[in-house]
Scaffold this active site. Structure first.
Site, PDB file in Angstrom:
ATOM      1  N   GLU A 316      22.747   5.292  39.951  1.00 51.85           N
ATOM      2  CA  GLU A 316      21.695   5.220  40.967  1.00 51.85           C
ATOM      3  C   GLU A 316      20.274   5.023  40.418  1.00 51.85           C
ATOM      4  O   GLU A 316      19.352   5.702  40.836  1.00 51.85           O
ATOM      5  CB  GLU A 316      21.737   6.476  41.846  1.00 51.85           C
ATOM      6  CG  GLU A 316      23.024   6.601  42.642  1.00 51.85           C
ATOM      7  CD  GLU A 316      23.030   7.820  43.542  1.00 51.85           C
ATOM      8  OE1 GLU A 316      23.350   7.682  44.721  1.00 51.85           O
ATOM      9  OE2 GLU A 316      22.722   8.937  43.063  1.00 51.85           O
TER      10      GLU A 316
HETATM   11  C1  ACM Z   1      26.783  10.147  41.855  1.00 53.26           C
HETATM   12  O1  ACM Z   1      27.316  10.733  42.839  1.00 53.26           O
HETATM   13  N1  ACM Z   1      25.589   9.596  41.969  1.00 53.26           N
HETATM   14  C2  ACM Z   1      27.465  10.068  40.578  1.00 53.26           C
END
Ligand code: ACM
Length: 675
Positions: A316
């Site tokens: 992310e």
């Molecule tokens: C995640 O849930 N961003 C690994």
């Protein structure tokens, strides 16, 4: 507790037997053959241990004897025997040859033989002995004459080599005692990896002696000292559990920049993040100094954490700071890095080289899988099964977490039916070997040390079985039956997934009678998936996590049992269940009045009244529905209209919870409508 509750309590806690039975084991062993007769315990029961130097078996036997004695009061001798006695009737003979290195692919098998004459537990490695002892404890039964185990031979070994739990200690910190009791829970369920998510936007939770500003500025004072971490690692190691650390980078890294803004890709200044989500602050991958810093820091961490695998996160990264930084854009152009994925891969490859220098294997989340990533990087798949297969096909070893997000309050059966290697997979036998197993993920946006156990357990035990037992072990009612029993057993190691509730309610209600509040908390579940975040509450680490959705938990057993009764009546038209349905509704109908008494003058309990009012109204509709069916009286239009409106409202989220009896009462209502 009324009679119906006692019935449910018995159903959910004692199902099968008060103690063990071979068919109640969790996880289900690979092979089990019943014999004749039984082994009976007396105070003369002794254990002979034949083990190599440094083995974990001896200490495991000491813990085992204590647990056995705590349960049976046999007043057993607390020492094991180093020499096999010539004459000893009640003997457990234990033998292993090697000390496990705690690495993937290790032989974790064991063979347990119980006969009336004695018991034998053998395993190639000491961790097999630890698993065999857990099975042994689950097999013990009692009758009026004492404690015994039915004759049986169990040959057992795990299906997957990686059976893990991630605890996010960064968003909300969990101190040493919470970690230790969860390690004990993992050991009971034959799991073997504790993955600690140590750094996040909301906190840097490990002491760095090389860069002390990381934890000093990047946490609110809640972090593990290196001494505490060594203690946790040792505690886990003697229980056969690896501790794999994660330092999430280049995104999810705000807390690093509070003390070290020079590492970031944007100008700052930075403060510890309090909200949850994906944030912009990202490590600058273009500066040489970044890698000098990371080499020093990671080398320090590689020494602290002996496990040869290390997780670098990688998830992310929204790339916004990279897009906004002209120097980074110029660097990308100069180096032919066509997009942010390529830049992150450049970063990952450099970090991987640092880890390799320290003899560590790198793990990263899905996103690190980019063209050019060396095949010996391990991928932890969280976004979907496609990512898992794609990584395997490129030659990477993988760990599945997609489908094991226990923070999302889904029922255990959803996780249980999530097979890392389903029968219809398209992988070659060679590719299949690269699926190492899976990891439950306890993300900590909405949990605190007080309720974290109730989010992890007992559902993680269902995941433990998925990862240990055969694919064909997939009967959901059987799993729930054994899970209820396992849940009670898990309390033995200090887990608080059952006791937390009354403690949290007492905080709000003081000396009041809390029975009605306990009932209400058991009729709702926290909203599933990410729906809690869409209810208008601005979640942040500043909020108190002591409200109804924090006290409720997934897989609420009472509404589930009620649903079973209603379904039996609705679908199978079996009228024998009507008295039980009525008894339950009669117990719930006065709840609103009882909660009004318990909550009067306590503002923090006011939201509970919205729920109790709905419960009482639904109970009334349920009882009226029974009346209309049984009396065959005509159903007034006004009642239908009003009840339908109440039922529709009850189906909506309330206080970030789901009222779990709404659907069942709707069935009763539909039964009462003219056909
Ligand atoms: C995640 O849930 N961003 C690994």
């Amino acid at each position: 507790m009324n009679k119906f509750c006692i019935f449910l309590f018995l159903l959910f806690t004692l199902s099968g037997s008060l103690t063990g039975q071979p068919n109640m084991l969790m996880p289900v062993p690979q092979k089990m053959i019943s014999g004749n007769g039984e082994f009976r315990f007396t105070a003369g029961f002794r254990i002979f241990v034949n083990q190599p130097t440094g083995s974990r078996a001896g200490a495991g036997v000491s813990r085992f004897i204590r647990r056995l004695d705590n349960k049976t009061h046999l007043l057993l001798a607390k020492e094991w025997l180093n020499k096999k006695p010539e004459q000893q009737n009640e003997l457990l003979t234990i033998s292993c040859n090697t000390v496990a290195k705690l690495l993937p692919g290790e032989d974790e098998s064991y063979l347990l033989k119980i006969t009336p004459e004695g018991c034998e537990l053998t395993a190639p490695t000491d961790v097999g002995i630890l698993y065999g002892l857990e099975t042994f404890l689950q097999l013990i039964e009692s009758d009026s004459k004492g404690y015994f185990i039915r004759s049986v031979t169990i040959e057992d070994a795990p299906r997957f080599t990686w059976r893990g739990l991630l605890i996010d200690v960064a968003r909300h910190f969990s101190p040493v005692d919470v970690i230790k009791r969860n390690i004990d829970g993992l050991a009971m369920m034959k799991m073997n990896v504790l993955h600690l998510h140590l750094t996040e936007d909301q906190g840097f939770r490990i002491e760095s002696k090389v860069f002390p500003k990381l934890h000093q500025y990047g946490s609110d004072g809640d972090f593990f000292t290196q001494e505490e971490m060594r203690n946790i690692i040792q505690y886990a190691n003697v229980r056969g559990i690896r501790v794999v650390p994660e330092f999430d980078m280049p995104g999810h890294a705000t807390s690093w920049f509070v003390g070290h803004p020079e590492l970031a890709s944007g100008p700052g200044p930075y403060t510890i993040e309090k909200k949850f989500g994906v944030f912009d602050p990202t490590i600058d991958p273009t500066r040489k100094e970044t890698y000098v810093f990371l080499e020093k820091f990671l080398t320090e961490m590689c020494e602290l954490f002996p496990d040869p695998w290390m997780h670098i996160g990688g998830d992310e990264n929204n790339g916004k700071q990279w897009d906004a930084n002209p120097k980074i854009q110029e660097f990308m152009k100069k180096n032919g890095l066509k997009d942010n994925h390529a830049l992150q891969n450049y970063f990952n490859t450099k970090v991987m080289a640092i880890l390799k220098k320290n003899k560590k294997k790198m793990i990263g989340w899905d996103e690190v899988l980019q063209p050019g990533l060396p095949a010996d990087a391990v991928i932890q798949s969280w976004r979907g099964k496609e990512g898992l297969e794609a990584a395997v096909k490129k030659g990477h070893q993988v760990i599945l977490s997609n489908g094991y997000y226990i923070d999302l309050s889904n029922p255990a059966w959803k996780h249980y039916t999530n097979d890392p290697l389903p029968a219809n997979n398209t992988l070659t036998p060679e590719e299949q070997k690269n699926i190492l197993g899976g990891e439950a993920t306890m993300w900590a946006e909405l949990v605190t040390p007080e309720n974290i156990d109730s989010r992890i357990w007992p559902r993680t035990a269902a995941i433990a079985e998925r990862l240990w037992s055969d694919r064909e072990v997939n009967n959901i009612p059987s799993m729930y039956n054994r899970l209820a029993r396992t849940s009670i057993r898990l309390e033995e190691c200090g887990l608080e997934h059952i006791t937390y509730r009354s403690k949290m309610i007492r905080r709000l209600a003081g000396n009041r009678n809390i029975e009605s509040l306990i009932t209400i908390a058991g009729l709702v579940e926290p909203l599933k998936d990410y729906k809690r975040h869409a209810q208008g509450v601005a979640y942040s680490t500043d909020l108190p996590f002591t409200r109804l959705p924090d006290i409720a938990a997934a897989d609420a057993p009472v509404p589930l049992a009620f649903k079973d009764l209603c379904e039996t009546w609705f679908r199978k038209k079996d009228p024998d269940v009507i008295p039980a349905i009525r008894a339950q509704l009669e117990e719930w109908q006065p709840l609103h009045g009882e909660v009004q008494v318990a909550a009067s003058g306590i503002p923090a309990l006011a939201p509970w009244l919205i729920v109790s009012e709905r419960v009482s109204k639904l109970s009334k509709i349920g009882l009226e529905s029974l009346h209309y069916v049984e009396s065959r009286a005509s159903v007034p239009d006004a009642w239908v209209k009003e009840s339908y409106a109440t039922l529709s409202e009850a189906a909506l989220p309330v206080q970030e919870c789901e009222l779990m009896i709404a659907e069942s009462v709707m069935m009763l209502f539909q039964n009462a409508l003219p056909k």
